[in-house]
Design a protein around this motif. Sequence first.
Motif, PDB file in Angstrom:
ATOM      1  N   TRP A  23       0.813  -1.217   0.000  1.00 56.78           N
ATOM      2  CA  TRP A  23       0.000   0.000   0.000  1.00 56.78           C
ATOM      3  C   TRP A  23       0.846   1.267   0.000  1.00 56.78           C
ATOM      4  O   TRP A  23       0.510   2.243  -0.654  1.00 56.78           O
ATOM      5  N   VAL A  24       1.955   1.220   0.750  1.00 56.21           N
ATOM      6  CA  VAL A  24       2.850   2.387   0.718  1.00 56.21           C
ATOM      7  C   VAL A  24       3.444   2.562  -0.679  1.00 56.21           C
ATOM      8  O   VAL A  24       3.514   3.676  -1.217  1.00 56.21           O
ATOM      9  N   SER A  25       3.843   1.453  -1.295  1.00 59.73           N
ATOM     10  CA  SER A  25       4.413   1.520  -2.649  1.00 59.73           C
ATOM     11  C   SER A  25       3.378   1.996  -3.660  1.00 59.73           C
ATOM     12  O   SER A  25       3.678   2.786  -4.559  1.00 59.73           O
ATOM     13  N   LEU A  26       2.138   1.506  -3.483  1.00 60.22           N
ATOM     14  CA  LEU A  26       1.072   1.895  -4.405  1.00 60.22           C
ATOM     15  C   LEU A  26       0.757   3.379  -4.296  1.00 60.22           C
ATOM     16  O   LEU A  26       0.567   4.077  -5.302  1.00 60.22           O
ATOM     17  N   LEU A  27       0.728   3.886  -3.057  1.00 60.03           N
ATOM     18  CA  LEU A  27       0.481   5.317  -2.863  1.00 60.03           C
ATOM     19  C   LEU A  27       1.586   6.145  -3.510  1.00 60.03           C
ATOM     20  O   LEU A  27       1.323   7.148  -4.183  1.00 60.03           O
ATOM     21  N   TRP A  28       2.835   5.729  -3.322  1.00 56.46           N
ATOM     22  CA  TRP A  28       3.955   6.461  -3.933  1.00 56.46           C
ATOM     23  C   TRP A  28       3.875   6.420  -5.456  1.00 56.46           C
ATOM     24  O   TRP A  28       4.078   7.429  -6.125  1.00 56.46           O
ATOM     25  N   PHE A  29       3.565   5.224  -6.011  1.00 56.49           N
ATOM     26  CA  PHE A  29       3.503   5.081  -7.461  1.00 56.49           C
ATOM     27  C   PHE A  29       2.429   5.984  -8.067  1.00 56.49           C
ATOM     28  O   PHE A  29       2.672   6.694  -9.050  1.00 56.49           O
ATOM     29  N   VAL A  30       1.232   5.969  -7.494  1.00 52.28           N
ATOM     30  CA  VAL A  30       0.143   6.771  -8.061  1.00 52.28           C
ATOM     31  C   VAL A  30       0.426   8.263  -7.914  1.00 52.28           C
ATOM     32  O   VAL A  30       0.114   9.055  -8.802  1.00 52.28           O
ATOM     33  N   SER A  31       1.038   8.674  -6.798  1.00 50.43           N
ATOM     34  CA  SER A  31       1.372  10.094  -6.642  1.00 50.43           C
ATOM     35  C   SER A  31       2.359  10.546  -7.714  1.00 50.43           C
ATOM     36  O   SER A  31       2.260  11.654  -8.243  1.00 50.43           O
ATOM     37  N   GLU A  32       3.318   9.664  -8.060  1.00 55.53           N
ATOM     38  CA  GLU A  32       4.237   9.972  -9.153  1.00 55.53           C
ATOM     39  C   GLU A  32       3.526   9.914 -10.501  1.00 55.53           C
ATOM     40  O   GLU A  32       3.780  10.711 -11.394  1.00 55.53           O
ATOM     41  N   PHE A  33       2.620   8.983 -10.619  1.00 58.98           N
ATOM     42  CA  PHE A  33       1.885   8.769 -11.871  1.00 58.98           C
ATOM     43  C   PHE A  33       1.045   9.989 -12.244  1.00 58.98           C
ATOM     44  O   PHE A  33       0.989  10.398 -13.399  1.00 58.98           O
ATOM     45  N   VAL A  34       0.375  10.575 -11.232  1.00 61.65           N
ATOM     46  CA  VAL A  34      -0.501  11.732 -11.491  1.00 61.65           C
ATOM     47  C   VAL A  34       0.203  13.049 -11.177  1.00 61.65           C
ATOM     48  O   VAL A  34      -0.417  14.104 -11.200  1.00 61.65           O
ATOM     49  N   LYS A  35       1.509  12.986 -10.864  1.00 67.99           N
ATOM     50  CA  LYS A  35       2.314  14.182 -10.587  1.00 67.99           C
ATOM     51  C   LYS A  35       1.722  14.996  -9.440  1.00 67.99           C
ATOM     52  O   LYS A  35       1.498  16.201  -9.541  1.00 67.99           O
ATOM     53  N   PHE A  36       1.431  14.319  -8.311  1.00 71.44           N
ATOM     54  CA  PHE A  36       0.880  14.969  -7.135  1.00 71.44           C
ATOM     55  C   PHE A  36       1.695  14.512  -5.926  1.00 71.44           C
ATOM     56  O   PHE A  36       1.473  13.429  -5.392  1.00 71.44           O
ATOM     57  N   PRO A  37       2.694  15.310  -5.489  1.00 75.07           N
ATOM     58  CA  PRO A  37       3.590  14.850  -4.418  1.00 75.07           C
ATOM     59  C   PRO A  37       2.872  14.659  -3.083  1.00 75.07           C
ATOM     60  O   PRO A  37       2.015  15.455  -2.702  1.00 75.07           O
ATOM     61  N   ILE A  38       3.214  13.579  -2.369  1.00 68.40           N
ATOM     62  CA  ILE A  38       2.669  13.278  -1.048  1.00 68.40           C
ATOM     63  C   ILE A  38       3.715  13.656   0.005  1.00 68.40           C
ATOM     64  O   ILE A  38       4.897  13.318  -0.140  1.00 68.40           O
ATOM     65  N   PRO A  39       3.320  14.354   1.084  1.00 71.50           N
ATOM     66  CA  PRO A  39       4.290  14.730   2.130  1.00 71.50           C
ATOM     67  C   PRO A  39       4.959  13.499   2.740  1.00 71.50           C
ATOM     68  O   PRO A  39       4.364  12.427   2.855  1.00 71.50           O
ATOM     69  N   VAL A  40       6.180  13.669   3.173  1.00 70.59           N
ATOM     70  CA  VAL A  40       6.956  12.568   3.730  1.00 70.59           C
ATOM     71  C   VAL A  40       6.307  12.016   4.991  1.00 70.59           C
ATOM     72  O   VAL A  40       6.323  10.799   5.241  1.00 70.59           O
ATOM     73  N   TRP A  41       5.693  12.896   5.786  1.00 68.47           N
ATOM     74  CA  TRP A  41       5.130  12.427   7.059  1.00 68.47           C
ATOM     75  C   TRP A  41       4.011  11.408   6.847  1.00 68.47           C
ATOM     76  O   TRP A  41       3.746  10.559   7.715  1.00 68.47           O
ATOM     77  N   VAL A  42       3.343  11.466   5.687  1.00 67.22           N
ATOM     78  CA  VAL A  42       2.288  10.494   5.392  1.00 67.22           C
ATOM     79  C   VAL A  42       2.898   9.099   5.265  1.00 67.22           C
ATOM     80  O   VAL A  42       2.361   8.111   5.812  1.00 67.22           O
ATOM     81  N   TYR A  43       4.026   9.017   4.562  1.00 67.77           N
ATOM     82  CA  TYR A  43       4.693   7.721   4.422  1.00 67.77           C
ATOM     83  C   TYR A  43       5.223   7.233   5.764  1.00 67.77           C
ATOM     84  O   TYR A  43       5.180   6.031   6.066  1.00 67.77           O
ATOM     85  N   VAL A  44       5.744   8.136   6.588  1.00 67.91           N
ATOM     86  CA  VAL A  44       6.256   7.758   7.903  1.00 67.91           C
ATOM     87  C   VAL A  44       5.127   7.208   8.768  1.00 67.91           C
ATOM     88  O   VAL A  44       5.270   6.161   9.434  1.00 67.91           O
ATOM     89  N   LEU A  45       3.971   7.904   8.738  1.00 67.76           N
ATOM     90  CA  LEU A  45       2.818   7.435   9.513  1.00 67.76           C
ATOM     91  C   LEU A  45       2.358   6.057   9.035  1.00 67.76           C
ATOM     92  O   LEU A  45       2.040   5.166   9.848  1.00 67.76           O
TER      93      LEU A  45
END
Length: 484
Positions: A23-45
Amino acid sequence: MRIRLGEALSGLCVQYLGQAGLWVSLLWFVSEFVKFPIPVWVYVLGAVCNTFVLIGVFTAEYHRLFYTSMEILTDGMYDRIKAGRGVLWYVHFIHLDLVIFTILLLCFVRYKKSAPLQKKRILYIAVGLGVLEGTLFLKRFGLFGSYNPIVVAMTFCMFCMMIAMVRYHYFGSLHAAVDNAFNHGNEGLIILDREYTVIFVNHKMDELFPNIRRDSSIGSYAKICRLMEGEEHLLHIGDSVYELRMEDIIEHGEKNGSMLWFVDQTQQVLTMQKLKEADEAKTQFLMRVSHELRTPMNTMLGMNEMIWRESGEDWIKGYAKEVSGAGEHMMSLIDEILDASRLESGTLTVERKPYLLCAVLERAKELMCPQAQKKGLAFSVEDKENVAAGNRALLSDAAHLLQVIVNLLSNAVKYTDSGFVCLRVETRNEQGSRWLLLSVCDSGIGIQKQELTRIFENFGRGSNTGGMGLGLAIVKQLTEAMDG
């Protein structure tokens, strides 16, 4: 039963272990896919939640935080584990729902701003995740009983993503360009996506612009934007000069990005400067030589005139006449070179003073009539509109206007063996202004059609003509200098 329960729990542990990273990988992939950066703290959480969940799963047989109860059921198509839901189980699935809803929201936000091709990719990803979320929802409400279809739903979700990437070539031209870009040499490279966001910078570009970062907008870099918009043509960095060359990345007939190449033109610019200096030196040399030649030529022509006047021998006068003709031709060539050099160097000055057109035309007639009569040509000036009549003064450079007229008439007389040469004077109204139109007609040899494009070039003369080929070039430059 204890052994079978342990085996089933081990299978669940493996399943949750795969989900934690997925799920973490999927969230990162889609954020890159749609060019919408996700804050680092979201991944840490997310990583913290997954850590607690995994610890809870792998130690589930010793506490009730993940499963409150566990039992093996053997009354269906296959044996399966039935477990009660504990606190960490709810934490895991709440986290899972948040990730899926975030990804769906990202897809929805980017869908409206995307190109048709990208919309198809996003749609497949959204459908796969939608089916997965729907399956989870139905599972929670007991639709599937003790059976767990989550793995099937996840497989369908991955299949949809594979279609989005493979069928619509997500790793095609745009990302292949990144992988295959040269990272060495003297050419800097920036690759932009459709929204002009930087997705790649090669090593050379890092040297030229150390502050350029991935995922930043190209609009943040003023120097590059000025080059892209054509406000500047060359980029000067230190002693080096670079030229920007832009290429579109086309995918399925649509523009999907851009490649900005910064080509080192330092040597070419230095070569052009040297050529320009050599050209200026050549121009100055021609001007000086032309000036220096005029004095001895005038002296020789003056002495030849004295010989013609004082000699009583017809054969000597004949020689003097030949010398006079050749000398006048030499003087005209010298004058052409001098005028061309002045025009090229920008030292020729054009005055704007009142003058009488009739006086200019009369002087042109005085100069050209003897030449036309020598060849037996009928010379005339046609002014049907009476443009030159009266004493109405016009504003321009009379001397250069006379030079233009004489050059045109000289050409006409030179290349006409019989018939007529006519200078026509008229006016023409264009764009709210009244223009003086001077044209020369003759019955001479004419100009071949394929040579018409070259008649105003320096030294560009026809194949059946003599001379240096500067006359019409000077006419054109003088006319433009007088705003004609």
